[in-house]
Design a protein around this motif. Structure first.
Motif, PDB file in Angstrom:
ATOM      1  N   VAL A 212       0.869  -1.103   0.018  1.00 30.10           N
ATOM      2  CA  VAL A 212      -0.029  -0.053   0.018  1.00 30.10           C
ATOM      3  C   VAL A 212       0.861   1.284   0.132  1.00 30.10           C
ATOM      4  O   VAL A 212       1.854   1.269   0.529  1.00 30.10           O
ATOM      5  CB  VAL A 212      -0.932   0.187   1.198  1.00 30.10           C
ATOM      6  N   ILE A 271      -6.386   4.143   1.991  1.00 33.54           N
ATOM      7  CA  ILE A 271      -5.429   2.953   1.256  1.00 33.54           C
ATOM      8  C   ILE A 271      -6.650   1.785   1.315  1.00 33.54           C
ATOM      9  O   ILE A 271      -6.341   0.562   0.941  1.00 33.54           O
ATOM     10  CB  ILE A 271      -4.572   2.732   2.047  1.00 33.54           C
ATOM     11  N   GLN A 274      -6.777   0.037  -1.880  1.00 31.87           N
ATOM     12  CA  GLN A 274      -5.652  -0.875  -2.248  1.00 31.87           C
ATOM     13  C   GLN A 274      -5.550  -2.059  -1.460  1.00 31.87           C
ATOM     14  O   GLN A 274      -5.029  -3.063  -1.825  1.00 31.87           O
ATOM     15  CB  GLN A 274      -4.399  -0.192  -1.748  1.00 31.87           C
ATOM     16  N   SER A 361       5.361   4.456   1.624  1.00 29.46           N
ATOM     17  CA  SER A 361       4.750   3.146   1.290  1.00 29.46           C
ATOM     18  C   SER A 361       4.780   2.105   2.460  1.00 29.46           C
ATOM     19  O   SER A 361       5.845   2.161   3.195  1.00 29.46           O
ATOM     20  CB  SER A 361       5.533   2.497   0.178  1.00 29.46           C
TER      21      SER A 361
END
Length: 381
Positions: A212, A271, A274, A361
């Motif tokens: 993610v 997120i 994702q 990330s």
């Protein structure tokens, strides 16, 4: 006639060299590094990859890189290759750790890890999930097993967990150098990448990689001309639009590599999409990738406002660079649920006087119950 032809070819050569030189001077720092490194490695002057196979770890030594300029994140010379952990056997093994060190041209003398931008380890999801007969996972998530970065140069899965793979199955390795601080220098470095692994055992549980990352919206028509981005963290100016640019479901452009201005700022990015949580997932490991001047990256459940994990980033005080990023590794883990929302919250303190680039990330290792059942059936039958 022959002399005339030689003169013509001579002038053509001179013009070609001049044209090539002018073209090279207009390239960005990143593209200059690509040209120089390509010439170095294609000519054989930079050597080639070297591999040392072992029962518990496999070591890869990159070709030679030259530190000859300031190279910020994603700019420096890099090298890539496909590889096998051990091409001489089809035995199943478990990857449980990963480390990159920076060494001198001799391959032995250890140097500062400030010269490591990142090392990526990818797997070929089509062949991998086809072998396990889980075709619906192919293309569902970026097939990155691990990323090491400046500040997080090594990590290990919790005891009893690992990533199962045949020893002769192909993986893909890429590594890139970094140099934020040394100007007017010229010396060679190599990256030593170590993959740690264990023999097959019914007691090890499989972890599935899940990536993610933070994405911020930008103006698709005027991406580099947005004054609001200096004070409004809900928008950004991308570093470039060719790489790390994405389009969301509403057609808006978003960047995973953007500019941060001097001072403190907080960025937030949902997120949930994702994660693609179908039921629930159990997270046992998190490795975090950040750039200098980041101070923390939090994973937050936005429904409960609970902070599930904070990756603290320690910056060097005497130079640009990250000294350490917190790793998450737990046998117990924590759960993410399908009916709840999650976000990344990034804190930045750009103490320099100029704008800097940023990425954020998290690379999860989540318990893979489906694959675990398939693996256990081998020992039960």
């Amino acid at each position: 006639m022959r002399i005339k032809v030689i003169k013509i070819f001579g002038w053509l050569l001179v013009l070609t060299l001049l044209g090539g030189g002018l073209y090279y001077l207009q390239l960005s720092n990143r593209h200059k590094a690509i040209v120089k490194t390509t010439i170095l490695h294609k000519s054989g002057l930079g050597g080639d990859w070297q591999v040392s196979y072992g029962g518990r770890q496999t070591d890869f030594y990159s070709p030679l890189f030259f530190v000859d300029n300031i190279y910020t994140s994603m700019e420096g010379p890099k090298a890539m290759r496909g590889f096998q952990i051990n091409p001489s056997t089809e035995d199943l093994l478990w990857i449980n750790g990963y480390e990159t060190t920076v060494v001198a041209a001799d391959g032995l003398t250890e140097l500062s890890r400030d010269f490591m931008c990142h090392t990526n380890l990818d797997y070929y999801d089509q062949s991998y999930y086809s072998k396990w007969q889980i075709p619906n996972r192919i293309g569902s998530n970026y097939p990155r097993l691990a990323t090491l970065t400046n500040g997080m140069e090594s990590y290990h899965y919790p005891e009893g967990f690992g990533f199962p793979i045949k020893a002769n199955e192909y993986l893909y390795l890429s590594t890139q150098i970094l140099n934020h601080n040394l100007k007017e220098s010229l010396f060679g470095v190599r990256h030593k990448v170590s993959i740690f692994h264990k023999a097959d055992s019914p007691d090890i549980k499989p972890l599935r990689p899940l990536t993610v990352f933070m994405m911020l919206p930008y103006d698709g028509e005027n991406p580099f001309d947005n004054e609001a981005a200096k004070t409004d963290p809900s928008v950004c100016i991308p570093v470039e639009t060719k790489n790390h640019s994405y389009q969301d479901s509403d057609g808006n452009m978003r960047s995973g590599h953007w500019v941060v201005f001097p001072g403190k700022q907080t960025y937030r990015s949902d997120i949930s999409a994702q994660l693609e949580v179908k039921d629930s997932i159990q997270v046992h490991h998190i490795a975090t990738h950040l750039h200098p001047f980041a101070t923390s990256l939090k994973l937050i459940n936005t429904d409960t406002q609970k902070v599930l994990f904070t990756a603290d980033a320690e910056n060097h005080l005497d130079r640009v660079g990250l000294a350490k990023i917190t790793e998450y590794s737990s046998t117990e883990g924590f759960t993410l649920y399908a009916d709840q929302q999650y976000e990344l919250v990034l804190e930045v303190n750009n103490t320099s006087t100029t704008k800097q680039d940023m990425m954020a990330s998290m690379f999860f290792g989540i318990y893979d119950a489906d694959l675990d059942a398939r693996l256990k059936s081998r020992f039960e039958n």
